[in-house]
Design an enzyme around this catalytic site. Structure first.
Site, mmCIF file in Angstrom:
data_model
loop_
_atom_site.group_PDB
_atom_site.id
_atom_site.type_symbol
_atom_site.label_atom_id
_atom_site.label_comp_id
_atom_site.label_asym_id
_atom_site.label_seq_id
_atom_site.Cartn_x
_atom_site.Cartn_y
_atom_site.Cartn_z
ATOM 1 N N ASP A 15 0.813 -1.225 0.000
ATOM 2 C CA ASP A 15 0.000 0.000 0.000
ATOM 3 C C ASP A 15 0.842 1.269 0.000
ATOM 4 O OD1 ASP A 15 -2.249 -1.647 0.119
ATOM 5 O OD2 ASP A 15 -2.243 -1.646 2.307
ATOM 6 N N LYS A 18 1.887 2.077 -5.152
ATOM 7 C CA LYS A 18 2.400 1.505 -6.403
ATOM 8 C C LYS A 18 1.478 1.800 -7.577
ATOM 9 C CE LYS A 18 2.376 -2.498 -4.327
ATOM 10 N NZ LYS A 18 2.133 -2.126 -2.932
ATOM 11 N N GLY A 42 -4.488 -4.355 -3.763
ATOM 12 C CA GLY A 42 -5.477 -3.311 -4.036
ATOM 13 C C GLY A 42 -4.719 -2.068 -4.448
ATOM 14 N N HIS A 43 -4.730 -1.765 -5.730
ATOM 15 C CA HIS A 43 -3.960 -0.631 -6.241
ATOM 16 C C HIS A 43 -4.931 0.459 -6.689
ATOM 17 C CE1 HIS A 43 -0.381 -3.542 -7.154
ATOM 18 N NE2 HIS A 43 -0.744 -3.521 -5.890
ATOM 19 N N GLN A 222 1.947 -6.165 -3.187
ATOM 20 C CA GLN A 222 2.380 -6.270 -1.778
ATOM 21 C C GLN A 222 3.680 -5.470 -1.571
ATOM 22 O OE1 GLN A 222 1.251 -9.598 -3.308
ATOM 23 N NE2 GLN A 222 -0.637 -8.665 -2.693
HETATM 24 P P1 GDP Z 1 -0.713 0.298 -3.578
HETATM 25 O O1 GDP Z 1 -1.316 -0.957 -3.067
HETATM 26 O O2 GDP Z 1 0.757 0.374 -3.322
HETATM 27 O O3 GDP Z 1 -1.052 0.600 -5.013
HETATM 28 O O4 GDP Z 1 -1.362 1.480 -2.704
HETATM 29 P P2 GDP Z 1 -2.926 1.643 -2.315
HETATM 30 O O5 GDP Z 1 -3.659 2.113 -3.518
HETATM 31 O O6 GDP Z 1 -3.424 0.431 -1.627
HETATM 32 O O7 GDP Z 1 -2.815 2.754 -1.187
HETATM 33 C C1 GDP Z 1 -2.262 3.993 -1.432
HETATM 34 C C2 GDP Z 1 -3.314 5.073 -1.169
HETATM 35 O O8 GDP Z 1 -2.683 6.351 -1.111
HETATM 36 C C3 GDP Z 1 -4.353 5.185 -2.272
HETATM 37 O O9 GDP Z 1 -5.578 5.535 -1.700
HETATM 38 C C4 GDP Z 1 -3.820 6.322 -3.147
HETATM 39 O O10 GDP Z 1 -4.848 7.004 -3.841
HETATM 40 C C5 GDP Z 1 -3.206 7.204 -2.109
HETATM 41 N N1 GDP Z 1 -2.049 8.016 -2.559
HETATM 42 C C6 GDP Z 1 -1.080 7.687 -3.447
HETATM 43 N N2 GDP Z 1 -0.151 8.659 -3.507
HETATM 44 C C7 GDP Z 1 -0.538 9.620 -2.643
HETATM 45 C C8 GDP Z 1 0.029 10.859 -2.213
HETATM 46 O O11 GDP Z 1 1.104 11.275 -2.634
HETATM 47 N N3 GDP Z 1 -0.660 11.570 -1.271
HETATM 48 C C9 GDP Z 1 -1.835 11.131 -0.741
HETATM 49 N N4 GDP Z 1 -2.435 11.885 0.174
HETATM 50 N N5 GDP Z 1 -2.391 9.963 -1.107
HETATM 51 C C10 GDP Z 1 -1.743 9.209 -2.039
HETATM 52 P P1 IMO Z 2 -0.901 -4.202 -2.213
HETATM 53 O O1 IMO Z 2 -0.459 -4.788 -3.534
HETATM 54 C C1 IMO Z 2 -0.937 -4.543 2.135
HETATM 55 C C2 IMO Z 2 -1.138 -8.579 3.827
HETATM 56 C C3 IMO Z 2 -2.405 -8.966 4.549
HETATM 57 C C4 IMO Z 2 -1.832 -9.913 5.599
HETATM 58 C C5 IMO Z 2 -0.727 -10.625 4.833
HETATM 59 C C6 IMO Z 2 -1.134 -11.988 4.276
HETATM 60 O O2 IMO Z 2 -2.179 -3.477 -2.270
HETATM 61 O O3 IMO Z 2 0.207 -3.419 -1.594
HETATM 62 P P2 IMO Z 2 -2.700 -12.714 2.238
HETATM 63 O O4 IMO Z 2 -4.151 -12.455 1.985
HETATM 64 O O5 IMO Z 2 -1.809 -12.193 1.164
HETATM 65 O O6 IMO Z 2 -2.405 -14.135 2.580
HETATM 66 O O7 IMO Z 2 -2.375 -11.865 3.591
HETATM 67 O O8 IMO Z 2 -0.365 -9.767 3.762
HETATM 68 N N1 IMO Z 2 -1.330 -8.099 2.434
HETATM 69 C C7 IMO Z 2 -1.226 -6.815 2.075
HETATM 70 N N2 IMO Z 2 -1.006 -5.704 2.820
HETATM 71 N N3 IMO Z 2 -1.044 -4.444 0.791
HETATM 72 C C8 IMO Z 2 -1.228 -5.543 0.029
HETATM 73 O O9 IMO Z 2 -1.213 -5.507 -1.321
HETATM 74 C C9 IMO Z 2 -1.369 -6.800 0.667
HETATM 75 N N4 IMO Z 2 -1.582 -8.065 0.244
HETATM 76 C C10 IMO Z 2 -1.546 -8.839 1.331
HETATM 77 O O10 IMO Z 2 -3.024 -7.856 5.132
HETATM 78 O O11 IMO Z 2 -1.224 -9.178 6.634
HETATM 79 MG MG MG Z 3 -2.852 -1.590 -1.823
#
Ligand code: GDP
Ligand code: IMO
Ligand code: MG
Length: 418
Positions: A15, A18, A42-43, A222
């Site tokens: 998270d 990416k 979850g991207h 991840q």
């Molecule tokens: P990922 O799994 O690495 O793709 O990240 P996620 O999408 O799960 O979580 C990142 C969150 O931060 C998302 O809700 C993005 O919209 C948000 N985000 C990304 N870059 C920025 C930033 O520079 N500032 C803020 N405030 N939010 C951001």
């Molecule tokens: P993105 O790509 C954050 C975490 C789960 C749990 C552990 C194992 O959005 O960054 P699983 O369901 O994979 O067996 O869970 O890994 N986890 C993540 N945490 N971002 C993710 O993906 C994750 N995918 C799995 O919360 O702790």
């Molecule tokens: Mg994510």
């Protein structure tokens, strides 16, 4: 000379942001590939006020000219992918391809995942409940099923039914109800109907793209501390999340990898259980969670929050061979008078600056940095306040890695590329 594939990798516990960076960079790439994980990812991408949440579909999908690949290292949940594809107003046929060697993650995997977690009680991992562990376990046990098998759904159904029969005592003990033969066949027919046009030999496609000098971007899911080998085991996911995993997960060689960009959050978050040295249980953690909207994209769970941990980030940079970092969510630190960075750990009475295998036994040692007013929405480096520039320089020093991209809001445009 053939091109090389550039790689995006999560540096902390996932998270990091990416999706935003892959989407932004994808505008300049011909192909975007996922090589591991599944719909546990979850991207999130924001474009012109519209939010897209991607789980299995690579984040290059908003670039209409890019080919998107789901590689052999992914565990694919057909029902989730079909739902995800529906959020686009047009068919992704011809733009999305799934490896025939990717493993199927079927609804019973998810039921097993949830049942096992329940039985573990306070030892639970806190998985996403998406069946990731059980699907990878079947693959390694050599009893899994691959996406290519969907093309002969009757044969696939028969062989899954044989496994159900063999594992009946296990499923009964877990309280997992498996589908009847008719139910399963109906499900598999539906998956085949929708997904058959997308199934391909994606390794060959990636090789051909490399050989014809196409630009390729590899999208990690991840984060490094969730890696099955190098993460905080057993509180990890079940795939190789580090850059090396992209080679086996797609069928390319280490020599095919070009620039590696580590995606780093300007503070630290984690979802699920397991060690997290800089976790803050007070006001700081709460502020980071609220301002950063730290709620999981996949499960809606609140993310645990704390200060930046330079020790794990340096470790991850070395593990992944990072050429640069993209520093994300710097705006979330706006308004803090003092910001802390974890620069080392206290471990067994000594000061260390590496990550031990038992990360639960360290205590963070902090350094204070003077905060700043606001960086939100700034997209030129010179306009950043001095405090933010100092913070970035200190991160570079502590991690031996340069920061090449800075993100100051969720929007594609609010990004500084140095
Ligand atoms: P990922 O799994 O690495 O793709 O990240 P996620 O999408 O799960 O979580 C990142 C969150 O931060 C998302 O809700 C993005 O919209 C948000 N985000 C990304 N870059 C920025 C930033 O520079 N500032 C803020 N405030 N939010 C951001
Ligand atoms: P993105 O790509 C954050 C975490 C789960 C749990 C552990 C194992 O959005 O960054 P699983 O369901 O994979 O067996 O869970 O890994 N986890 C993540 N945490 N971002 C993710 O993906 C994750 N995918 C799995 O919360 O702790
Ligand atoms: Mg994510």
């Amino acid at each position: 000379m053939a091109n090389k594939a550039d790689l995006i990798v999560g540096i902390q516990w996932g998270d990091e942001g990416k999706g935003k960076i892959v989407d932004m960079l994808a505008q300049k790439y011909d192909m975007v590939c996922r090589s591991q994980g599944g719909h546990n990812a979850g991207h999130t991408i924001w474009v012109d006020g519209v939010r897209y949440a991607l789980h299995l579909v690579p984040s290059g999908v908003l670039n209409k000219d890019a080919i998107n690949i789901i590689g052999n290292g992914v565990v694919l949940a057909p029902q989730s992918l079909i739902k995800e594809m529906e959020q686009f107003n047009e068919s992704l046929e011809g733009r999305l391809f799934i490896s025939d060697k990717a493993h199927l993650n079927l609804p019973y995997h998810s039921l097993v995942d949830i049942a096992r977690e329940k039985l573990k009680g306070d030892k639970a991992i806190g998985t996403t409940g998406k069946g990731i562990g059980p699907a990878y376990a079947d693959k390694i046990n050599r009893v899994g099923h691959r996406v290519g098998e969907l093309l002969d759904e009757t044969k696939l159904c028969d062989s899954i039914m044989v496994e159900f029969a063999q594992n009946r005592p296990l499923y009964e003990a877990l309280g997992v109800k498996t589908p009847s033969k008719d139910e399963l066949l109906t499900q598999l027919k539906e998956y085949k109907k929708v997904l058959a046009p997308f199934i391909a030999n994606t390794t060959k496609m990636v090789w051909d793209a490399l050989d014809s000098n196409k630009k390729i971007l590899l999208e990690g899911a991840q984060g490094t501390l969730l890696d099955i080998d190098h993460g905080t085991y057993p509180y990890v996911t079940s795939s190789s999340t580090v850059s090396a995993g992209a080679c086996t997960g797609l069928g390319i060689s280490p020599k095919d990898i070009g620039e590696v960009t580590g995606i780093v959050k300007a503070y630290t978050t984690r979802v699920g259980h397991g060690p997290f040295p800089t976790e803050d249980f007070g006001d700081v953690g709460e502020t980071l969670a609220n301002v950063g909207k730290e709620v999981g994209t996949t499960t809606g769970r609140g993310r645990r929050c704390g200060w930046f941990d330079a020790v794990i980030v340096k470790h991850s940079s070395r593990l992944n061979g990072c050429d640069q970092f993209a520093l994300m969510k710097l705006d979330v630190l706006d308004g803090f008078e003092t910001i802390k960075i974890c620069v080392a750990y206290e471990y067994k009475g000594k000061r260390i600056d590496y990550v031990p295998s038992d990360l639960e036994n360290v205590k963070p040692i902090y350094e204070d940095i003077k905060g700043w007013d606001t960086v939100e929405g700034i997209n030129e480096f010179d306009k950043l306040p001095q405090g933010a520039k100092d913070y970035i320089t200190r991160i570079e020093e502590l991690t031996n890695t340069k920061v090449g991209i800075i993100s100051t809001s969720p929007d594609r445009n609010d990004t500084i590329v140095l």
